[in-house]
Design an enzyme around this catalytic site. Sequence first.
Site, PDB file in Angstrom:
ATOM      1  N   ASP A  43       0.841  -1.018  -0.139  1.00  0.00           N
ATOM      2  CA  ASP A  43       0.009   0.038  -0.051  1.00  0.00           C
ATOM      3  C   ASP A  43       0.918   1.291   0.005  1.00  0.00           C
ATOM      4  OD1 ASP A  43       0.881  -0.213   2.752  1.00  0.00           O
ATOM      5  OD2 ASP A  43      -1.214   0.054   3.511  1.00  0.00           O
ATOM      6  N   SER A  44       2.198   0.956   0.089  1.00  0.00           N
ATOM      7  CA  SER A  44       3.088   2.119  -0.124  1.00  0.00           C
ATOM      8  C   SER A  44       2.835   2.704  -1.802  1.00  0.00           C
ATOM      9  CB  SER A  44       4.593   1.831   0.111  1.00  0.00           C
ATOM     10  OG  SER A  44       4.734   0.589  -0.849  1.00  0.00           O
ATOM     11  N   ASP A  82      -0.972  -6.443  -0.284  1.00  0.00           N
ATOM     12  CA  ASP A  82      -1.276  -5.443   1.028  1.00  0.00           C
ATOM     13  C   ASP A  82      -2.568  -5.021   1.225  1.00  0.00           C
ATOM     14  OD1 ASP A  82      -0.073  -4.601   3.316  1.00  0.00           O
ATOM     15  OD2 ASP A  82       1.225  -2.938   2.204  1.00  0.00           O
ATOM     16  N   LYS A 112      -1.260  -9.291   3.311  1.00  0.00           N
ATOM     17  CA  LYS A 112      -0.497  -8.791   4.329  1.00  0.00           C
ATOM     18  C   LYS A 112      -1.486  -7.882   5.258  1.00  0.00           C
ATOM     19  CE  LYS A 112       2.665  -5.596   4.057  1.00  0.00           C
ATOM     20  NZ  LYS A 112       2.251  -4.568   5.051  1.00  0.00           N
ATOM     21  N   GLU A 114      -1.316  -5.398   8.686  1.00  0.00           N
ATOM     22  CA  GLU A 114      -0.676  -4.658   9.763  1.00  0.00           C
ATOM     23  C   GLU A 114      -1.468  -4.838  11.328  1.00  0.00           C
ATOM     24  OE1 GLU A 114      -0.206  -0.635   8.983  1.00  0.00           O
ATOM     25  OE2 GLU A 114       0.542  -0.653   7.127  1.00  0.00           O
ATOM     26  N   GLU A 157       6.328  -1.169  19.386  1.00  0.00           N
ATOM     27  CA  GLU A 157       6.189  -1.646  18.209  1.00  0.00           C
ATOM     28  C   GLU A 157       7.168  -1.326  17.116  1.00  0.00           C
ATOM     29  OE1 GLU A 157       1.951  -2.811  17.099  1.00  0.00           O
ATOM     30  OE2 GLU A 157       2.026  -0.894  16.917  1.00  0.00           O
TER      31      GLU A 157
END
Length: 261
Positions: A43-44, A82, A112, A114, A157
């Site tokens: 998602d970058s 993502d 993926k 988060e 984190e």
Amino acid sequence: MTTVLDVQRFKDEGRHFAMLTAYDFLSARILDEAGIPILLVGDSLGMVMLGHPTTLPVTLEDMLHHAKAVARGARQALLIGDMPFMSYQASIEQAITSAGRFMQEAGMHGVKLEGGGRVIEITRRLTEVGIPVMGHVGLTPQFVHQMGGFKVQGRTEGVPSKLAAEITGALRIPTIGIGAGPATDGQVLVLHDMLGLTTGKAPKFVKRYANLAEDVARAATEYAEDVRTGRFPGPEHEYSANGAAPASQGHKDREEIRYGG
């Protein structure tokens, strides 16, 4: 083709491996042919390709559009899509639907997510229905406002190298780091950072293997000057009415014009 089991074998055998982001057909094809075993449609792309200041505006449709292009370009790499912000947080049902679209429509081999503990149940349900999941802990861009910006959090984190080494040693599954030091099983970089296509000072964890932003700017400037002065196009760039090169060029330039082939 690289599979999830292959990546697990890399860890079991102590083999370090590379992952790069890919956002389009051509870059996916080049990286695939270069032997990069894992390609992440990150998602970058919201920042690198679409010009957003964070990844938060990226939609599921944005991600699927780019993932489909990557899938058309790659033949050997393991492809990971993502999951963008708010495509899986609302409910397990939403997560399954969104992840399923990455697999069914976009040709991804896994997704993926988060977050750590907050996505354990989502991860369990996705794997139960046959969707491989790559976790993402540490500096999580979708939580940028909660974390107070893009910075190493250290104790909670953000992942310093010592902690990454401890995590890697404790886990049976492979770990992949970005800015987390050399002890992780794999390393990932954003393609445009690695190629030097992004401008300005690179983050500390980035190694630039090329300086393509300067090369592209130089080439564009040279092209514009050649057009202005009449040096381009020259006789060698012309075609006759039947599509062949002019008679003065003989037959050496008689070739098919193709993109991506």
